[in-house]
Design an enzyme around this catalytic site. Sequence first.
Site, PDB file in Angstrom:
ATOM      1  N   HIS A 146     -11.416  -5.592   2.535  1.00 50.25           N
ATOM      2  CA  HIS A 146     -10.410  -6.755   2.830  1.00 50.25           C
ATOM      3  C   HIS A 146      -9.072  -5.742   3.399  1.00 50.25           C
ATOM      4  O   HIS A 146      -8.819  -5.686   4.358  1.00 50.25           O
ATOM      5  CB  HIS A 146      -9.899  -7.471   1.551  1.00 50.25           C
ATOM      6  CG  HIS A 146      -8.755  -8.445   1.881  1.00 50.25           C
ATOM      7  ND1 HIS A 146      -7.688  -8.662   0.887  1.00 50.25           N
ATOM      8  CD2 HIS A 146      -8.560  -9.405   2.873  1.00 50.25           C
ATOM      9  CE1 HIS A 146      -6.908  -9.482   1.435  1.00 50.25           C
ATOM     10  NE2 HIS A 146      -7.559  -9.930   2.602  1.00 50.25           N
TER      11      HIS A 146
ATOM     12  N   CYS B  80      -6.739  -6.370  -5.890  1.00 50.27           N
ATOM     13  CA  CYS B  80      -5.570  -6.842  -5.301  1.00 50.27           C
ATOM     14  C   CYS B  80      -5.719  -8.036  -4.726  1.00 50.27           C
ATOM     15  O   CYS B  80      -4.699  -9.034  -4.938  1.00 50.27           O
ATOM     16  CB  CYS B  80      -5.488  -6.018  -3.986  1.00 50.27           C
ATOM     17  SG  CYS B  80      -5.293  -4.225  -4.401  1.00 50.27           S
ATOM     18  N   HIS B  81      -6.793  -8.629  -4.238  1.00 48.79           N
ATOM     19  CA  HIS B  81      -6.934 -10.179  -3.826  1.00 48.79           C
ATOM     20  C   HIS B  81      -8.200 -10.796  -4.185  1.00 48.79           C
ATOM     21  O   HIS B  81      -8.442 -11.967  -3.532  1.00 48.79           O
ATOM     22  CB  HIS B  81      -6.746 -10.229  -2.137  1.00 48.79           C
ATOM     23  CG  HIS B  81      -5.768  -9.338  -1.583  1.00 48.79           C
ATOM     24  ND1 HIS B  81      -5.621  -8.172  -1.379  1.00 48.79           N
ATOM     25  CD2 HIS B  81      -4.141  -9.947  -1.530  1.00 48.79           C
ATOM     26  CE1 HIS B  81      -4.480  -7.780  -1.011  1.00 48.79           C
ATOM     27  NE2 HIS B  81      -3.414  -8.693  -1.157  1.00 48.79           N
ATOM     28  N   GLY B  82      -8.792  -9.968  -5.191  1.00 52.12           N
ATOM     29  CA  GLY B  82      -9.937 -10.926  -5.745  1.00 52.12           C
ATOM     30  C   GLY B  82     -11.149 -11.053  -5.157  1.00 52.12           C
ATOM     31  O   GLY B  82     -11.841 -12.062  -4.830  1.00 52.12           O
TER      32      GLY B  82
ATOM     33  N   PRO C 209     -11.540 -12.710  -0.499  1.00 50.09           N
ATOM     34  CA  PRO C 209     -11.199 -12.628   1.023  1.00 50.09           C
ATOM     35  C   PRO C 209     -11.975 -11.704   1.762  1.00 50.09           C
ATOM     36  O   PRO C 209     -11.808 -11.609   3.021  1.00 50.09           O
ATOM     37  CB  PRO C 209      -9.881 -12.411   0.923  1.00 50.09           C
ATOM     38  CG  PRO C 209      -9.720 -11.764  -0.349  1.00 50.09           C
ATOM     39  CD  PRO C 209     -10.546 -12.213  -1.256  1.00 50.09           C
TER      40      PRO C 209
END
Lengths: 180, 263, 416
Positions: free
Chosen positions: A120, A144-146, A159
């Site tokens: 990502h 960080c963003h799953g 993501p």
Amino acid sequence: MPTYSKSKNNKDGKRDFLIISTYAMAGIGAASVAWPLIDQMNPAADTLALASTEVDLSSLEEGQAITVTWRGKPVFVRHRTPEEIKLAKEVSLDEMRHPETDEERVPNEKFIVLVGVCTHLGCVPLGQKSGDVKGQYGGWFCPCHGSHYDHSGRIRKGPAPTNLEVPSYKFLSDNIIKIG
Amino acid sequence: MINHSSSFFSNNIVKLYLGLLIIFSSNLSFAAGDKISYPQLNWSFSGILGTFDRASQQRGLQVYKEVCSGCHGMRLLAYRNLKAIGYNEDEIKAFASENSVNTINDDGEVVERPARPSDKFVSPYPNDKAARAANGGAYPPDLSLIVKARPDGANYLHALLTGYIDAPADQKVPDGMYYNKYYSGNLIGMPQPLYDDGVEYADGTKATPDQMAKDVTAFLAWASEPEMEDRKRLGISVMLFLLLLTALSYFAMKQIWAPIKNQ
Amino acid sequence: MSKSKFKNPVVKWIDHRLPVFSFMDHELNHYPTPKNLNYFWNFGSLAGFALVAMIVTGIVLSMNYTAHVDYAFDSVERIMRDVNHGWLIRYIHMNGASFFFIVVYIHIFRGLYYGSYKAPRELLWILGVLILLLMMATAFMGYVLPWGQMSFWGATVITNLFSAIPLVGENIVTWLWGGFSVDNSTLNRFFSLHFVLPFVIVGVVILHLVALHRFGSNNPIGIDVKGTQDTVPFSPYYTIKDLFGLSVFLSFFAAAVFFFPNFMGHPDNYIEANPMVTPAHIVPEWYFLPFYAILRAIPDKLGGVLFMFGAIAVLFILPWLDRSSVRSSQFRPIYKIFFWILLLDCILLGYLGAMPAEGIYVILSRIATAYYFFHFLILFPLLPYIEKTKPLPISISEPILGGGSTASAFAVREKK
């Protein structure tokens, strides 16, 4: 003040050709000087010499993982349990964002080798240490963003657009791999 | 009278330019005036077209390894660099692995591992003080840049290595010092390193001190200036380009200025 | 002229709001330049080229350099051995410094010969001397960065000059060093200043050019431009001439970079700095040698420093020291001889600066130093009173000698 008129000198084309080719040649010279100035920012010889690294896996027990540094990035090596291997091989590819079979990604099914950088935005996913959050699919989880990765390092949720990258590596013997 | 300078240049500039360039390009090393003069050898790598002699360099590496490396390091050179003097990767790997370097293992202990091609040449002493202590206070200099770090380096080095003679009767040589006719002050801390058949060359070359000195100098000259062959090769193309550009721009200038000069 | 001279609509649009194109067209294209300039007028543009080349290679080198006493030497060697084309960039920068000084020194002596510093170009000259000073500071600090033996001991000796200042000298030296000897703090600040000073030079060069374009170039006969018949537009006449000059310059420069890259350097600088051992014979870079000779010629520490800086200080006031109203040496038969003596004197000083400070060299240094100051402080002001200048031409275009009508006032006075 006399001005320079082209027409005066244009009686035969040869003469203008001389002037144009002079400036063209100067231009070529200037342009070729640019290359060394640009190329110096590419990896230097000593950096390239460190572009491959050897890892001994003999002490890595089932279920354990180690992180090694390769080209300044973390590389994950995990010794998978038979159960994990089974899970990685049996899952249907239909539901995957980036469908790849486990065989394509892991030549030696016991040891999975991955570049530990989330596809990502470049964070390092969790899951190497025994106490780490490993995500819904038991592989790795990027805090960080799953992004959730499975036992084969494939993106399953979150993501990240693609699976964790597999570096080029080969087994020099049963227990030694050369990455890069 | 007013335009005297420009007419002078237009008639003679080509001669002047080429003349100066030739003077400038001919060997300028005479300017390095030193008190002791050494024999001037005809090195394969001197001159603007000179290149290194691979066979001599390889023999030189052998001399370095078997004779010099006991005391002198080459810390700026990496084993991988030996590719440039004609060794392949396996040979380099084997050569490197004869040495060991310290590393820290996962338990935080200092352990030794075999050197890799990416490692720098392992120095014989862990630090300068150890080097000094082991050699009676005389520091054996690192040889990575030795040819560039001495005036007329190649000739000097060859002379020094072959310059050991018996001291004149009036010269007292203290313990731990040796007499060398080319060393500044004549008293040097390094014992004579090269003797007949001090090494055994694989290619059958007779290992005389003079031959070994030439070979190790060729090797060290390369170590000082590993870019030299690339530099000269690129230099030739650049010079040709510039000569052409100079000629073209000269005639273009004459062309453009013609109406003004003819007024 | 008010109707737009640009056809390209984008250029026209921009130029209407930000007249950079008009400016460049005016200053670089149409800029009227005396038509009788000789090749010595090439050295200004060559100096500009050298400055740009130094800045570009310098920025690139700084990307690979480490300003720390433990790493500086090895990082330079890494540039030479491992960085792609690093040896080329470093040798260009290293030899570029020498060639920059060669070009600038010729440029300065051009100015001295043709009286380019005289009214109304006094500020143009002063800005030039300022550039020379800045160049010297930059070059000195740059030479320290590779952290070789000459770097270290050069830095030690030159910074110690300031200890000659009464009362605060020692404090100033400690302040310069950031410690009690040349060490890591010194290296760091020198790197910082070496990086930034060239941009200050660029600023002063721009002022130098603004001042130049106010009255235009001087010329070999030193009389003012009388009208458009005396000039040609800068482009294409001087652009092509500058390109030719640049090609010649680059031929020599390339010969040095590719075939004799260390000729102007010193072997000791390939030995890493060692604060415990001074090399047997330390010399500054060649371009400092004349000043170094003056420093050593004076048997007093403070005096030596004052005379050395004085050698540059006299250049600042030169426009007022020289009382002659005739610019070009072509019309000053006596000064012309002294000009060549000054040139030889400076070369002699350079030679003496490289020799050990003993015996005959010391005496010669004193004579040469004395001549240098005699030339500036006595000859320049007084010579015009005794020199009979040759009659000046009426204009650049009409090389007819104008009898006594435009001859110098001093020459007329002399006749009486």
